[in-house]
Design an enzyme around this catalytic site. Structure first.
Site, mmCIF file in Angstrom:
data_model
loop_
_atom_site.group_PDB
_atom_site.id
_atom_site.type_symbol
_atom_site.label_atom_id
_atom_site.label_comp_id
_atom_site.label_asym_id
_atom_site.label_seq_id
_atom_site.Cartn_x
_atom_site.Cartn_y
_atom_site.Cartn_z
ATOM 1 N N ASP A 1 0.864 -1.164 0.000
ATOM 2 C CA ASP A 1 0.000 0.000 0.000
ATOM 3 C C ASP A 1 0.914 1.232 0.000
ATOM 4 O O ASP A 1 2.081 1.132 0.382
ATOM 5 C CB ASP A 1 -0.875 -0.049 1.252
ATOM 6 C CG ASP A 1 -1.553 1.266 1.534
ATOM 7 O OD1 ASP A 1 -2.246 1.747 0.636
ATOM 8 O OD2 ASP A 1 -1.391 1.799 2.646
ATOM 9 N N ASP B 1 -1.727 -0.428 5.872
ATOM 10 C CA ASP B 1 -1.992 0.190 7.166
ATOM 11 C C ASP B 1 -3.462 0.505 7.374
ATOM 12 O O ASP B 1 -3.909 0.667 8.497
ATOM 13 C CB ASP B 1 -1.207 1.499 7.290
ATOM 14 C CG ASP B 1 -1.760 2.569 6.351
ATOM 15 O OD1 ASP B 1 -2.043 2.231 5.183
ATOM 16 O OD2 ASP B 1 -1.928 3.715 6.780
ATOM 17 N N ASP C 1 -7.228 -1.541 3.363
ATOM 18 C CA ASP C 1 -6.303 -2.626 3.033
ATOM 19 C C ASP C 1 -6.718 -3.956 3.651
ATOM 20 O O ASP C 1 -6.113 -4.990 3.355
ATOM 21 C CB ASP C 1 -4.891 -2.286 3.536
ATOM 22 C CG ASP C 1 -4.366 -1.008 2.923
ATOM 23 O OD1 ASP C 1 -4.586 -0.810 1.718
ATOM 24 O OD2 ASP C 1 -3.751 -0.216 3.651
HETATM 25 P P1 ADP Z 1 -3.718 4.183 -0.073
HETATM 26 O O1 ADP Z 1 -4.271 2.988 -0.758
HETATM 27 O O2 ADP Z 1 -2.536 4.762 -0.787
HETATM 28 O O3 ADP Z 1 -3.410 3.945 1.367
HETATM 29 P P2 ADP Z 1 -6.388 5.139 0.336
HETATM 30 O O4 ADP Z 1 -7.040 4.071 -0.499
HETATM 31 O O5 ADP Z 1 -6.498 5.008 1.800
HETATM 32 O O6 ADP Z 1 -4.856 5.295 -0.104
HETATM 33 O O7 ADP Z 1 -6.992 6.518 -0.081
HETATM 34 C C1 ADP Z 1 -7.161 6.830 -1.437
HETATM 35 C C2 ADP Z 1 -7.615 8.232 -1.609
HETATM 36 O O8 ADP Z 1 -8.902 8.402 -1.038
HETATM 37 C C3 ADP Z 1 -6.745 9.238 -0.935
HETATM 38 O O9 ADP Z 1 -5.637 9.559 -1.714
HETATM 39 C C4 ADP Z 1 -7.716 10.403 -0.765
HETATM 40 O O10 ADP Z 1 -7.781 11.132 -1.955
HETATM 41 C C5 ADP Z 1 -9.026 9.729 -0.527
HETATM 42 N N1 ADP Z 1 -9.355 9.660 0.894
HETATM 43 C C6 ADP Z 1 -9.420 8.542 1.650
HETATM 44 N N2 ADP Z 1 -9.748 8.827 2.921
HETATM 45 C C7 ADP Z 1 -9.870 10.169 2.994
HETATM 46 C C8 ADP Z 1 -10.197 11.096 4.044
HETATM 47 N N3 ADP Z 1 -10.432 10.713 5.299
HETATM 48 N N4 ADP Z 1 -10.239 12.397 3.737
HETATM 49 C C9 ADP Z 1 -9.984 12.814 2.479
HETATM 50 N N5 ADP Z 1 -9.675 12.007 1.463
HETATM 51 C C10 ADP Z 1 -9.621 10.693 1.699
HETATM 52 MG MG MG Z 2 -2.815 3.302 3.387
#
Ligand code: ADP
Ligand code: MG
Length: 626
Positions: free
Chosen positions: A321, A517, A521
Site C-alpha cells: 500500500d 496500514d 487494506d
Molecule cells: P492508499 O491505498 O494509498 O493507502 P487510500 O485508499 O487510503 O490510499 O486513499 C485513497 C484516496 O482516497 C486518498 O488519496 C484520498 O484522496 C481519498 N481519501 C481517503 N480517505 C480520505 C479522508 N479521510 N479524507 C480525504 N480524502 C480521503
Molecule cells: Mg494506506
C-alpha cells in the site's frame, strides 16, 4: 517430548535418576554393593526417570487419545529390565531425563523472551484529579484521564502527550533502540520508558485495548497456531509412534525366527525401539519456529504464528500500500483553495470533518489547521468511504471531502482549480456540500526513509515488488519513481476490492505478501498469503486482518524478517535431515549390527539435544542487529 511445565522439579528428578544410575554403575564396574542397595539404586533411577515420562504419556493417551513418544522410552526401559539389563535401562532413562530437562530449559528460554513483555506494565500511575495528583492503579485509568510521567517512568497506558516534551525509549514495543522525541500531540505507548522530560499524557485507550495488550494477544495466539511443518511433524510423530511400537513387536518375532533366544531378541527389539523413536524429528521444527518467533518479537516484528513465519520465506510478490505504508503518513498540506467564503472557515470545516478519521491524510489536514490556530467546526454523523473520502453533517447540512470518486458519488463537477493542483503529483482532497465544491487541499507525502532500502533488499531476495494505492496515478507515479519502481509495478486509483483482485492475480505466480496500514487494506491483507500490517502506526482493522505486525515504522524490518524466515526454513531443513539421518543410522545399526542399547540411547538423545540447540541459534536477534 517437551512439556509446558518449566518448574525445577524436572531437574531434581533428573539428578535423582543419575544418582541411582551412578550407584548402579559403581556396583557393576567398580565395587559390588550389597544386593539390596543396588536394587534400590536402580529402582530409584527407574522411578525418577520413568514415572514422569509414563505419567505424561498416560495423560496424553487418556485425555487426548494420542500416543506420546515418551511411552516408547518407558517401554524400552522396562523391556531392558525384563531381560536382566536393568543398568542399561537406567542409562536410557537417565539420558532421556537429562535431554528432556535441557529441552524444557531451552524451549522455556525461547518462550520467556516473549512473555517478558507482560511484566513491563507498571502497576500504578499518577493521575491528575480535581484535588491534585494522586496515585491510582493502572487498571482504573479511563480514556480521557490525564497522567503525569516523571523521568524514568514507564508509560502506564496508551495516550497522547498534552503538555511537556522529552525523549522516550520505545524499544520494548518497536524494537527500535534510538530514543524518540515526543512533544504535545504525539502518541505514547504503554510499556515504553520516559527518559528525560516531564510529560502530561491524556489516556486514549484502556488497559485491555492497549498496544501491549494487543501484542500479548497476538503472540499468545501465535503460540497456539501451528505452522505447516509443525503440523506435519505432529502428524508424523503420531503415525510413527504407533508404527515403531508395532515394528518392535514384529522385530522381536523376526529376531526369534532368525534363531535368537527370547531375552536376546527382546533386548534387540528394545534397542530398535529406542533407535527408531522420532523424538528429534518431532522437536526439530518447534525448536526452530519458537526461537525465530521470539527473536522477531524482540525486534518489533510480531508473527501471529509459525505459519506466517514459514510463509514469508516463500513469498514471491510483495505488494505494498502507499499512503501510511511506503510513505510516512506524516503528509504536509501544500496547497489550499477556498472557492466559497473565507479560508479559515473553510479550513475549520475540513478539520471538523476529518476530526474522527484515522486516515493519514486526515491527520495531515488536522495538523495544518491546528498549526494555524483555527478551531475545528462541529461536524457530526461522520461516515468514511474507504479509498474515497469522508462525509458528515454540520449546522448547515451534509458536507464531504475526498477524491474524484467522492466528487462523482456526490454528483459534483470538477471545479476550476489551478492546473498544478488539478493535475499535479500531490494528493488532491476536494471538499463540498452536496453537488457544490467548497474548495480543495493538496497534500504531499514522502517515502519513508527506510522504504527504498527495504525494497532493494526484498528484490535481492528474489521477490517482485508491487505498489497498490487508492491515490491518483500522478502521486503513485511520483512516489514509485522515488522508490525505484518501474511504471508497470505501480497500480493507482484502486478501490479496496481492486487490491484484493490484484492480490489474486499476483497469486498466480506464487505466494503474495500484502503490506498495508488502512481500513481499505483489510481485504487484501486477509486475502494475501501473508498480510503485514503497520502495527502501531496503522489502523486496528488492518492489525486484525494481518498475519504479521510491524511495530516500528521501519520497512527494513520487513526485509530482516524475510531473512529470518528464510534462515528458519534452512534450520528446519538441517534439523530434519540430521534427525532423520541419525534415526536411519541407528535403526540400521540396531537391526543388523548388534548396536548396544546404551549407544542407541546416546545417539538418540544426542540427536534430540543437537536439533534443539541448532534451533536456538535463531534466538540471537538478527532483526534488531540491523
Ligand atoms: P492508499 O491505498 O494509498 O493507502 P487510500 O485508499 O487510503 O490510499 O486513499 C485513497 C484516496 O482516497 C486518498 O488519496 C484520498 O484522496 C481519498 N481519501 C481517503 N480517505 C480520505 C479522508 N479521510 N479524507 C480525504 N480524502 C480521503
Ligand atoms: Mg494506506
Amino acid at each position: 517430548m517437551t512439556h509446558e511445565s518449566e518448574d525445577d522439579s524436572g531437574i531434581y528428578l533428573t539428578l535423582l535418576c543419575w544418582i541411582g544410575l551412578g550407584l548402579g554403575a559403581l556396583d557393576a564396574f567398580v565395587q559390588p554393593l550389597p544386593l539390596g542397595l543396588t536394587g534400590a539404586a536402580l529402582g530409584l533411577a527407574y522411578l525418577a526417570g520413568g514415572v514422569p515420562a509414563a505419567g505424561t504419556a498416560l495423560c496424553e493417551l487418556i485425555v487426548r487419545r494420542r500416543l506420546d513418544i515418551d511411552l516408547l522410552m518407558v517401554v524400552a526401559a522396562l523391556a531392558a529390565a525384563a531381560v536382566g539389563a536393568a543398568l542399561e535401562g537406567a542409562v536410557l532413562l537417565a539420558l532421556f531425563s537429562l535431554s528432556e530437562t535441557l529441552e524444557n530449559r531451552a524451549m522455556g528460554k525461547a518462550r520467556r523472551a516473549v512473555e517478558a513483555l507482560m511484566d513491563l506494565r507498571p502497576e500504578f500511575a499518577l493521575r491528575e484529579g480535581p484535588e491534585g495528583v494522586e496515585e491510582v492503579p493502572v487498571a482504573d485509568l479511563q480514556p480521557g484521564d490525564r497522567v503525569i510521567l516523571r523521568p524514568g517512568a514507564r508509560v502506564p497506558v496508551d495516550g497522547r502527550v498534552v503538555a511537556g516534551a522529552g525523549h522516550l525509549d520505545e524499544s520494548t514495543v518497536t524494537g527500535e533502540s534510538a530514543p524518540v522525541r515526543k512533544a504535545a500531540g504525539a502518541l505514547v505507548h504503554e510499556a515504553t520508558v520516559n527518559l528525560d522530560g516531564v510529560l502530561t499524557v491524556e489516556v486514549t485507550r484502556s488497559l485491555a485495548t492497549s498496544t501491549v495488550a494487543q501484542m500479548i494477544r497476538l503472540v499468545t495466539e501465535a503460540q497456539a497456531m501451528k505452522s505447516p511443518s509443525e503440523r506435519f511433524s505432529d502428524w508424523f510423530g503420531q503415525r510413527y509412534t504407533v508404527a515403531v511400537l508395532l515394528g518392535s513387536v514384529l522385530a522381536y518375532a523376526g529376531f526369534r525366527l532368525a534363531g535368537f533366544a527370547g531375552t536376546e531378541a527382546l533386548y534387540r527389539a528394545a534397542t530398535l525401539l529406542v533407535a527408531a523413536s522420532p523424538c528429534a524429528v518431532v522437536i526439530s521444527v518447534p525448536a526452530a519456529i519458537l526461537s525465530a518467533l521470539s527473536a522477531a518479537a524482540r525486534g518489533g516484528v510480531l508473527f501471529k504464528g509459525g505459519a506466517a513465519l514459514e510463509g514469508l520465506a516463500e513469498v514471491r510478490t510483495f505488494a505494498f500500500d502507499k499512503t501510511g505504508t511506503l510513505t510516512t503518513g506524516q503528509a504536509a498540506v501544500v496547497g489550499i483553495v477556498a472557492l466559497e467564503g473565507d479560508e479559515p472557515a473553510f479550513l475549520a470545516l475540513v478539520a471538523g470533518l476529518e476530526a474522527q478519521s484515522e486516515h493519514p491524510i486526515a491527520g495531515a489536514l488536522r495538523r495544518e489547521v491546528a498549526a494555524r490556530g483555527i478551531a475545528p467546526a462541529l461536524v457530526g454523523e461522520v461516515q468514511s468511504y474507504p479509498s474515497e473520502g469522508i462525509s458528515g453533517q454540520d449546522d448547515k447540512g451534509p458536507i464531504w471531502a475526498g477524491n474524484r470518486r467522492m466528487l462523482a458519488r456526490m454528483g459534483a463537477d470538477m471545479p476550476d482549480l489551478p492546473p498544478a493542483m488539478r493535475d499535479g503529483a500531490e494528493t488532491l482532497v476536494l471538499v463540498g456540500r452536496g453537488a457544490k465544491v467548497l474548495g480543495a487541499v493538496t497534500v504531499a507525502d514522502v517515502p519513508r526513509a527506510s522504504a527504498a532500502a527495504a525494497l532493494v533488499a526484498l528484490r535481492a531476495s528474489g521477490a517482485d515488488i508491487l505498489l497498490m494505492t487508492g491515490d491518483r496515478a500522478e502521486v503513485a507515479a511520483r512516489i514509485g519513481a522515488q522508490l525505484g519502481l518501474r511504471p508497470d509495478e505501480v497500480h493507482a486509483g484502486l478501490m479496496p476490492a481492486d487490491k484484493v483482485r490484484l492480490v489474486d492475480i499476483a497469486a498466480a505466480r506464487g505466494k503474495v505478501a500484502f503490506i498495508g496500514d488502512g481500513v481499505n487494506d483489510a481485504g487484501a491483507l486477509a486475502r494475501a498469503d501473508v498480510g503485514v500490517a503497520m502495527g502501531v502506526a496503522g489502523s486496528e482493522v488492518a492489525l486484525q486482518a494481518a498475519d504479521v505486525a510491524l511495530m516500528a515504522e521501519d520497512m527494513t524490518k520487513l526485509a530482516a524478517a524475510r531473512t529470518l524466515s528464510r534462515r528458519t526454513a534452512r534450520v528446519i531443513r538441517q534439523n530434519l535431515v540430521l534427525a532423520i539421518g541419525a534415526m536411519i543410522g541407528l535403526v540400521i545399526g540396531s537391526a543388523f549390527f548388534n548396536l548396544p542399547l546404551p549407544l542407541a540411547v546416546l545417539g538418540h538423545e544426542g540427536g534430540t539435544v543437537l536439533v534443539v540447540l541448532n534451533g536456538l541459534r535463531l534466538l540471537a536477534d538478527p532483526i534488531r542487529a540491523r
